[in-house]
Design an enzyme around this catalytic site. Structure first.
Site, PDB file in Angstrom:
ATOM      1  N   CYS A   1       0.835  -1.205   0.000  1.00  0.00           N
ATOM      2  CA  CYS A   1       0.000   0.000   0.000  1.00  0.00           C
ATOM      3  C   CYS A   1       0.866   1.249   0.000  1.00  0.00           C
ATOM      4  O   CYS A   1       1.885   1.323   0.680  1.00  0.00           O
ATOM      5  CB  CYS A   1      -0.916   0.002   1.231  1.00  0.00           C
ATOM      6  SG  CYS A   1      -2.149  -1.300   1.195  1.00  0.00           S
TER       7      CYS A   1
ATOM      8  N   ARG B   1       8.085   3.385   2.333  1.00  0.00           N
ATOM      9  CA  ARG B   1       8.112   3.193   3.779  1.00  0.00           C
ATOM     10  C   ARG B   1       9.564   3.119   4.242  1.00  0.00           C
ATOM     11  O   ARG B   1      10.375   2.412   3.648  1.00  0.00           O
ATOM     12  CB  ARG B   1       7.381   1.902   4.149  1.00  0.00           C
ATOM     13  CG  ARG B   1       5.883   1.952   3.846  1.00  0.00           C
ATOM     14  CD  ARG B   1       5.175   0.824   4.547  1.00  0.00           C
ATOM     15  NE  ARG B   1       3.766   0.796   4.173  1.00  0.00           N
ATOM     16  CZ  ARG B   1       2.839   0.195   4.901  1.00  0.00           C
ATOM     17  NH1 ARG B   1       3.149  -0.409   6.019  1.00  0.00           N
ATOM     18  NH2 ARG B   1       1.586   0.189   4.514  1.00  0.00           N
TER      19      ARG B   1
ATOM     20  N   ASP C   1      -3.891  -0.097  11.827  1.00  0.00           N
ATOM     21  CA  ASP C   1      -4.582  -0.873  10.802  1.00  0.00           C
ATOM     22  C   ASP C   1      -6.092  -0.928  11.016  1.00  0.00           C
ATOM     23  O   ASP C   1      -6.821  -1.403  10.145  1.00  0.00           O
ATOM     24  CB  ASP C   1      -4.027  -2.302  10.751  1.00  0.00           C
ATOM     25  CG  ASP C   1      -2.740  -2.401   9.943  1.00  0.00           C
ATOM     26  OD1 ASP C   1      -2.308  -1.371   9.399  1.00  0.00           O
ATOM     27  OD2 ASP C   1      -2.169  -3.502   9.859  1.00  0.00           O
TER      28      ASP C   1
END
Length: 431
Positions: free
Chosen positions: A117, A123, A308
């Site tokens: 994602c 990241r 999350d």
């Protein structure tokens, strides 16, 4: 292209079985590289990220035998390469775990920079690199790959303090150090359930790891890991997603195959919102009949509220009475789903890391697009609760982390179906 078509407004009723944890499986499968023998891994979720991890193992030379839908045997005694296929590895964030596993077993690794994602840039893996370097390896980024190489005499245990609490770095350093000479200590370690699960998997294969689940993990290096059997824990986030769906759409659902303690932070917040949750040995009964109440959420490392679950709970708060505040302190660009919720009638204002959510009476069905995995799950929840019909596109993000989502929701009475549509780029001759 697959789309989900949802006719909202039907309360959810029945039972739902929770699958194995995605975040544990995508680390445990690469960790099988450390084992000089056959691993039998059970309770594996049938999701695209797991399929990709198993395919990468096969490309490296591992033998992968499917026993049933949720059980595989992995034999990594004949690995022929320490370079992961570029096109496979770059598609998932979990590809970074192949670095720690390959480095720990073979002393070298070449892995494509991670994908998955998109939260507004690559990241960071600086804490991973810090750990590998402390163990004695050299690390470089060249040609889209991360290359890590151990010295000739192998990795050596070290004391490593993580500058930020990082789940990925904690897991990667654990894998790299299980066969390093001497002792390794990871301080300021992450404490999530899937970190404990990885440690338990490695220990069951012969590693010596203590303290997983606390902020200090100690690893005594061993010469070899042997084969064995292991079952992955249930998925905390999948369970929380179904709980949030009941909160938004109403109804009563028995959530089965869970570890209630892992759910405490989610259960407490839903109860604050007016949702009834009854805890049993390995199930939760979730019920919502009355109005939802406002609540404030701040995401934190475990045992705090998980990032999350932030999009799913924010969606619930959109239907709560009053004004709620949501603060995202883990990922900086988690709010990309907000524009999609606004299309459905949500009232949300985002200022940097904080969202101000003013409850509305209802969502209205609309064409919406999933920007990432958990945001996609949140949009499914909104569509289930909405008045009217919604079309959700880019559902491949959702299928990275949820097994049989459509089938499970249909079993609860939801009016949802997956349909295949031609890719517009192909229709225009652009693909």
């Amino acid at each position: 292209m697959t789309k989900y078509i949802v006719q909202g407004g039907t309360p959810l009723c029945g039972e739902v079985e929770i699958s194995g944890a995605k975040n544990a499986a995508v680390a445990i499968i690469p960790a099988a590289l450390l084992v000089d023998g056959v691993c039998r891994i059970e309770n594996i979720p049938q999701i695209s990220d797991v399929t990709l991890c198993l395919s990468i193992l096969e490309q490296l030379g591992a033998g992968v035998r499917t026993i049933d839908r949720h059980t595989v045997e992995v034999d990594c005694r004949r690995i022929r390469s320490t370079r992961t296929p570029y096109d496979m590895a770059r598609r998932i964030r979990a590809s970074t775990y192949f670095i720690g596993a390959l480095l720990g077993r073979f002393g070298q690794a070449e892995v494509a920079l991670p994908g998955g994602c998109n939260f507004g840039g690559v990241r960071p893996i600086d804490q991973h690199v810090k750990g590998f370097t402390a163990l004695g390896s050299t690390v470089a980024v060249e040609g889209g790959f991360i290359r890590a190489t151990a010295p000739r005499d192998g990795l050596k245990g070290a004391s490593i303090y993580l500058d930020v609490v990082s789940v990925g770095a904690t897991m990667n350093i654990m894998m790299a150090s299980v066969m390093a000479r001497g002792n390794t200590t990871i301080e300021n370690a992450a404490k999530e359930p899937h970190i404990v699960d990885l440690a338990n998997f490695l220990n069951s294969m012969g590693a010596n790891i203590r303290g997983a689940g606390t902020d200090t993990i100690k690893i005594r290096g061993v010469e070899q890991l042997r084969g064995g059997n292991y079952a992955i824990i249930p998925d905390q986030i999948e369970a929380g997603t179904y709980m949030a769906a009941v909160a938004a759409a109403g109804g009563q659902v028995l959530v089965k195959n869970i570890i209630p303690k892992h759910m405490d932070c989610i259960t407490a917040k839903l109860q604050e919102c007016g949702v009834e949750v009854e805890e049993h040995e390995d199930t939760l009964l979730v019920r919502r009949n009355g109005p939802l109440h406002k609540a404030n959420i701040k995401t934190l490392p475990y045992p705090g509220f998980p990032t999350d679950m932030q999009p799913q709970l924010t969606t619930v708060l959109c239907l709560a009475q009053g004004i709620s505040l949501v603060t995202e302190s883990v990922w900086g660009n988690r709010y990309r789903y907000v524009d999609e919720l606004r299309r459905m009638g949500a009232s949300i204002q985002v200022d940097d890391k904080t969202a101000v959510v003013e409850g509305v009476d209802h969502f209205s069905g609309a064409p919406i697009q999933a920007p990432d995995l958990r945001a996609g799950a949140a949009l499914v929840i909104a569509a289930l609760a909405a008045r009217g019909r919604s079309e959700i596109s880019c559902v491949h993000y959702i299928e990275r982390g949820y097994e049989n989502l459509v089938e499970k929701l249909r079993a609860l009475g939801a009016n949802i179906r997956a349909v295949e549509e031609p890719d517009e780029r192909e229709e225009l001759g652009l693909g």
